[in-house]
Every structure is written in C-alpha cells, then in structure tokens.
Write a protein that holds these residues in place. Sequence first.
Motif, PDB file in Angstrom:
ATOM      1  N   CYS A  65      46.204  30.569  42.173  1.00  0.00           N
ATOM      2  CA  CYS A  65      47.009  31.548  42.359  1.00  0.00           C
ATOM      3  C   CYS A  65      47.233  31.923  43.847  1.00  0.00           C
ATOM      4  CB  CYS A  65      46.460  32.948  41.639  1.00  0.00           C
ATOM      5  SG  CYS A  65      44.993  33.398  42.745  1.00  0.00           S
ATOM      6  N   ARG A 110      36.113  34.524  42.009  1.00  0.00           N
ATOM      7  CA  ARG A 110      36.599  34.643  40.415  1.00  0.00           C
ATOM      8  C   ARG A 110      37.518  35.599  40.283  1.00  0.00           C
ATOM      9  NH1 ARG A 110      32.612  34.960  36.016  1.00  0.00           N
ATOM     10  NH2 ARG A 110      33.714  36.682  35.267  1.00  0.00           N
ATOM     11  N   LYS A 111      38.055  35.665  38.963  1.00  0.00           N
ATOM     12  CA  LYS A 111      38.981  36.781  38.859  1.00  0.00           C
ATOM     13  C   LYS A 111      38.796  37.985  39.122  1.00  0.00           C
ATOM     14  CE  LYS A 111      41.579  33.800  35.341  1.00  0.00           C
ATOM     15  NZ  LYS A 111      42.155  33.933  34.240  1.00  0.00           N
ATOM     16  N   ASP A 112      37.441  38.236  38.974  1.00  0.00           N
ATOM     17  CA  ASP A 112      36.739  39.823  38.923  1.00  0.00           C
ATOM     18  C   ASP A 112      35.704  40.094  40.278  1.00  0.00           C
ATOM     19  OD1 ASP A 112      34.695  38.536  37.802  1.00  0.00           O
ATOM     20  OD2 ASP A 112      34.388  39.890  36.617  1.00  0.00           O
ATOM     21  N   THR A 150      33.080  30.578  36.224  1.00  0.00           N
ATOM     22  CA  THR A 150      34.406  31.080  36.352  1.00  0.00           C
ATOM     23  C   THR A 150      35.003  31.063  34.765  1.00  0.00           C
ATOM     24  OG1 THR A 150      34.967  28.730  36.479  1.00  0.00           O
ATOM     25  CG2 THR A 150      34.726  30.111  38.449  1.00  0.00           C
ATOM     26  N   PHE A 399      46.907  39.812  37.547  1.00  0.00           N
ATOM     27  CA  PHE A 399      47.570  38.495  37.540  1.00  0.00           C
ATOM     28  C   PHE A 399      48.928  38.458  36.426  1.00  0.00           C
ATOM     29  CE2 PHE A 399      43.131  37.881  38.427  1.00  0.00           C
ATOM     30  CZ  PHE A 399      42.937  36.878  39.265  1.00  0.00           C
ATOM     31  N   VAL A 411      49.767  36.991  42.014  1.00  0.00           N
ATOM     32  CA  VAL A 411      49.036  38.184  41.937  1.00  0.00           C
ATOM     33  C   VAL A 411      49.566  39.097  42.754  1.00  0.00           C
ATOM     34  CG1 VAL A 411      46.574  38.861  42.435  1.00  0.00           C
ATOM     35  CG2 VAL A 411      46.930  36.735  41.723  1.00  0.00           C
ATOM     36  N   THR A 470      42.436  39.964  33.454  1.00  0.00           N
ATOM     37  CA  THR A 470      42.098  38.382  33.392  1.00  0.00           C
ATOM     38  C   THR A 470      42.960  37.715  32.389  1.00  0.00           C
ATOM     39  OG1 THR A 470      40.142  38.861  31.852  1.00  0.00           O
ATOM     40  CG2 THR A 470      39.654  38.841  34.296  1.00  0.00           C
ATOM     41  N   LEU A 473      46.340  32.157  33.485  1.00  0.00           N
ATOM     42  CA  LEU A 473      46.975  31.588  34.410  1.00  0.00           C
ATOM     43  C   LEU A 473      48.425  30.897  34.441  1.00  0.00           C
ATOM     44  CD1 LEU A 473      43.921  30.399  36.663  1.00  0.00           C
ATOM     45  CD2 LEU A 473      45.251  32.653  37.057  1.00  0.00           C
TER      46      LEU A 473
END
Length: 482
Positions: A65, A110-112, A150, A399, A411, A470, A473
């Motif tokens: 991203c 990571r995503k969070d 991840t 996302f 994003v 999340t 992707l």
Amino acid sequence: MEEDAFNEAAAQSSLLTCAFNQDGGCLAVGTTSGFSVHNLHPNYARTVNRELQGGIGLVEMLFRCNLMALVGGGPSPQAPPHRVLIWDDHVPKEIGELSFRQVVLQVRLRKDAIAVALRDRVYVYHLADLSLRDKIYTADNVHGLLCLSTQIQDMVLACPSVTTGHVRVELYGLRKTVLLEAHESALRGLALCNDGSKVATASLKGTVIRLWDVASATCLREFRRGVERANITCLTFSWDYKWLACASDKGTAHIFEVEPSEDKEKPEEPSSITQMLFSTVRRSVEGDAKKSVCQVRGVPHPKACTFVAEASNQLAVAGWDADGNGVLLISEFQPGAEPRRIGYHVLCHSAVIDESDEQRRRRRLRGWTPQIPETPEGGRLYVGERVEIDENGMDQIQFEEGDDDDEFVAVTTVKPNEATNERSTINGAEAGNITIPVDSPRSEAGSSSQTTDDAARSNLSGTVGDSVRTEPLGTDSELQSP
C-alpha cells in the motif's frame, strides 16, 4: 572521507538501508538522496523513486500500500534520526510523525499497529490514530531487533527481553507473555514467522541458529551456520514456514529446512576407521545442529534477504557489492543443488568516482568494505527533551481495493464527523498539524498521567477498538507491476 595507507579515499555507498516488505514481493531502498521501491515478482521493476532533500536511514513498507515509515539517515538526513515519518506516497508527503527521546533503531508495520525499537525499549502504537498501545523495556538493543506477526488478526511481537540473550514474545490476543532463554550472549538476529508460532534467534557468535516454538517455549532444533564467528545481518522465514534463511557478513546466505521430510535418506555409515574418526571429530565440534540445504552467494555484503512472494523456492538478497554499489540478487534454489541465478540488479551506485583499475584492484585485495555514511548524532542516545505525535489527517485509516493501473493499494482516511461509508483521500487541504502535549496519555515516558502498561493492555483484543479495516489488499493482478 577516510583515507588509507595509499592516500586513496575510501568509497562511501549511497545505499543506506534496504528492507523487504511483509510478503517478500517488494524491496524498499533508502539512499542518501531519498528512497525507492522495487517490485520483485513476477517481474523486476522499479515502481517508485522519490528524490528528497536528505537521506533515509530506515524504510518500512506496509505490504504494497501507499503507507510507509521513514527515518532520516546519512550525512544529511531528511529528518532527525529520532523521528519516524508516516509517509503517504499518494500525496506524496508525510502525514504523521512520531518523535522520541532516543535514536530510532527499527520500525515495523502491520495493518493495525506500528512498533518502534529504541536502544532500551519498544513502543507500540495504533496505526489508525497513533495512540499508545504498549511499552516494553528491553536489554541493550543496539541492533534494533524487533518483529511483528502480519498474517493473523491478534498481533504477536518479539523483541529482546531485559535479560541479555533472552527473547520476549507478546501474545496480544491471549494477553500473555512468553520468555525464551535463547542464548547466553547478546542477540544479533531475530525472526518471527507470519503467524507468530515460531521464532528464530542468533547470538553475536553467529554460529548457531535456534528455532523456538512460541506456544511451548521450547527449542525445536538448532541449525549450524558455520564454525567461524559471523555477524548475522538478516533472519527470515518463508511464507509457508518451510524454509529459514540467514545472511551474514561472510557474504553467504544459508537456507535451512524448518521441517525436514521424513522420507529423506539417512546418512551413510562410515566405511573406514578414518571416516569414523573424522565423523566423530566433526560431531564433537558441530554437535547435532542441522546444516543448511543450500547456500546462495553473489552479494559480498548482504543487508537483507527474503523468500520471494508466491515463489518460495526463490531467495532475494540485497546489499552491497565489492565496489559499494547497492545490488539485488534473486536466485532459485533446490535442496542439495547449486542455486540458479534468476536476476541481478544494481539498485544504486557507490560514491567512488574517477577510480582507476589499479586502485580498484588494490582496494579489493585489502578486503575493502563499503563505508556507510554515519548519521549525525547517531552515537548519541538522547537527542530530544520530549515526545511529540503529529497527526496530519490520520483520524481513521481504511484499506481500499487497488486499481489495475496503480502498483500500490490505496489507503484512505475518514474524518470522525463523516459517515462510515464515506471515504475521502488524504490531500493537502485535509492535512493539519496536531501536537500532542507531553503530559497527554499518548506521550512517552516521564509524564505523571502517562498510560501504564496494564492500561495499555486493556485494549489488546485484536482490532476491535481500532479504526483500521483489515480488508484484503487486492487480487494478484492488482499487485503486479504494470
């Protein structure tokens, strides 16, 4: 520049750092003049090249991203080395910032969450609003060892413990801490598989690599890199947890089989007294540690390695060549066979100019290694008086599905006063400057009203309380280079 006995200036490489993303599909490169992103699979291509006003000493991608974490480095850094810049490559500019009292040694995304490793502690923040999630004290972590899982929703974090040579693993989903007595000497390498179930460790000696099971806190097996001391520069698992790769300053990347096949042939019994004696001596020196099944050479000074996404039998190694150029080597390997070179690419060139062939020959004979430009105040532990968090429109991060004509997955952010289904892309008009005071609950240590570790762990059940969605992707076609 420093000069040698022949009054020849030592070359300085423009490559400061390189790091692969979480799935091994991209390589981020930090140089003295900016950063770039290179796509590895299915075809190699440089997809992003940003020329900045200073150098980038650390760069961390978030899968594929447009969000990245940057830390200044080199003789003229883009930002002080105690600041972490949250970079949005769709703008392109920084949209957030974390400022610490110490030099930043490592950043993981990571995503969070975003985790930052300092010399003696690790900070974990929610990526959605940069609020403090956890603070962990460590032993002297000069190499910035830090890993995040991840692939699973509940985060797993691995870092050095307060005891030298031990590893601390935080299972946030279970609210549990696991301590691993990994080595007697200080840690030099640390790797965590994507689901957080296994940890690989290496000490300063660099001769043995240990594989640990997180759930039982037991050592599953040991791998023998070699009998000579070496500085481990990278440890990494393959995406399917079948392979473990180790790169060192010896210029070799070793590949180990995590779970050997049961149907493999047993080693032949020695047929003579000489072979029996040699086998006994070798076992006394090496022990029962397993050897590597393949060795990849071609990068004299490797910095990072990874197993290429969607091609677990391909290993990518990035670092410096004998001339200080930043290079990338991609090889295909099979156990017990010589690796086959697939691609070799020059990422950036060394600062050596007007060097004759004779000077280059003498330099290589002397065992020359790249002289990486040092960051000003790099050896200074404390470089600030307080911690600040600047947010530029980072109220909520979501996302999006990637576009076919764009390499990165979008994003975007949503303002709190807007509906959940309304999404607006960050732009210059939305960017603001919000400085969190030092006595805010989100500030770093030293404040009487700071959030304690227990209070921080009260919100550790996945991403329920976060604003991050999340979502996948994107499809494979969306992640491939144009």
